[in-house]
Design an enzyme around this catalytic site. Structure first.
Site, PDB file in Angstrom:
ATOM      1  N   ASP A   1      33.536  66.516  20.101  1.00  0.00           N
ATOM      2  CA  ASP A   1      32.577  66.291  21.104  1.00  0.00           C
ATOM      3  C   ASP A   1      31.246  66.132  20.670  1.00  0.00           C
ATOM      4  O   ASP A   1      30.742  66.957  19.855  1.00  0.00           O
ATOM      5  CB  ASP A   1      32.662  67.456  22.188  1.00  0.00           C
ATOM      6  CG  ASP A   1      34.117  67.335  22.957  1.00  0.00           C
ATOM      7  OD1 ASP A   1      34.088  66.812  24.051  1.00  0.00           O
ATOM      8  OD2 ASP A   1      34.976  67.717  22.258  1.00  0.00           O
TER       9      ASP A   1
ATOM     10  N   ASP B   1      33.352  66.737  13.808  1.00  0.00           N
ATOM     11  CA  ASP B   1      33.566  67.554  14.914  1.00  0.00           C
ATOM     12  C   ASP B   1      34.117  66.273  16.021  1.00  0.00           C
ATOM     13  O   ASP B   1      33.819  65.323  15.725  1.00  0.00           O
ATOM     14  CB  ASP B   1      32.290  68.364  15.233  1.00  0.00           C
ATOM     15  CG  ASP B   1      32.305  68.781  16.813  1.00  0.00           C
ATOM     16  OD1 ASP B   1      33.403  69.438  17.074  1.00  0.00           O
ATOM     17  OD2 ASP B   1      31.530  68.663  17.413  1.00  0.00           O
TER      18      ASP B   1
ATOM     19  N   ASP C   1      27.662  68.795  15.338  1.00  0.00           N
ATOM     20  CA  ASP C   1      26.457  68.531  16.156  1.00  0.00           C
ATOM     21  C   ASP C   1      25.981  70.195  16.840  1.00  0.00           C
ATOM     22  O   ASP C   1      25.317  69.924  17.657  1.00  0.00           O
ATOM     23  CB  ASP C   1      26.434  67.577  17.255  1.00  0.00           C
ATOM     24  CG  ASP C   1      27.505  67.890  18.425  1.00  0.00           C
ATOM     25  OD1 ASP C   1      28.654  68.385  17.930  1.00  0.00           O
ATOM     26  OD2 ASP C   1      27.017  67.722  19.700  1.00  0.00           O
TER      27      ASP C   1
END
Length: 222
Positions: free
Chosen positions: A14, A12, A171
């Site tokens: 960000d 991922d 996250d």
């Protein structure tokens, strides 16, 4: 933590590869200022970065997508973010040696994000990641974004791999949901933004790692 041997690692963006929260929070506070409101503490925004503009506008103005003002606030927020998105955003310091090791081992890695291409492409390029990543999939590359598996499946297709040969690190619960639906090994990046909700252990990922260096341990590269 037992080592695993994926042929590629997908990240991922960000909160996993890059720390973009300062610029996202900055754009939200700029928007508050434009409406005569004082700035909110950075800590209010950070956990909600994974929810994108919806999360930032939600924190800044306490409105959701059904609110009559939401669309206008969201569009203004995105304009402001686009103007400053490379001001403070950096690759997480502890992620840098992980990417360096993957490159040194000729181990392909890529990026799969829900961030729209209008933001993803210039951001990845400005950070020097575009020449290193084997694939970059934005939130509008496929008809569906995470938690749908389509973006991850497209990343695997572009890399010429089966989804089961890939490991996905993220996250946000949607990262795990997408990874599981795609048939990939899933890893939670516990240094990320994480949101507000269920504990990480309830997300259903194969592994939870507290630091980027643990990924190298997991891959048997430490």
């Amino acid at each position: 933590m037992s080592p695993c041997s994926p042929r590629a690692v997908l990240f991922d963006l960000d909160g996993t590869l890059i720390d973009s929260a300062p610029d996202l929070a900055g754009a939200a506070n700029e928007l508050r200022a434009a409406h005569g409101l004082s700035a909110l503490p950075y800590e209010h925004f950070r956990p909600m970065v994974g929810s994108g503009a919806r999360g930032m506008v939600g924190v800044a103005f306490d409105v959701g997508p059904q609110h009559e003002r939401f669309a206008e606030l969201r569009d203004d927020f995105l304009r402001r973010y686009e103007q400053r998105m490379m001001l403070e955003t950096r690759i997480f310091d502890a992620v840098v040696p992980v990417l360096d090791t993957l490159d040194a081992r000729h181990h392909p890695w890529g990026i799969v994000t829900n961030k729209a291409a209008r933001f993803t492409v210039p951001l990845v390029r400005s950070l020097g990641l575009h020449e290193r990543a084997a694939t970059v999939i934005a939130g509008d590359t496929t008809p569906h974004s995470k938690p749908h598996p389509a973006p991850l499946l497209e990343a695997a297709r572009q890399m010429g791999l089966e989804p089961s040969e890939c490991l996905y690190v993220g996250d946000d619960p949607r990262d795990v949901q997408a990874g599981l639906a795609a048939g990939m090994t899933t890893v939670v990046a516990a240094w990320g933004y994480l949101g507000i909700g269920e504990p990480l252990e309830a997300w259903g990922a194969r592994h939870i790692i507290k630091t980027p260096a643990e990924l190298l341990n997991l891959l048997g590269m430490a």
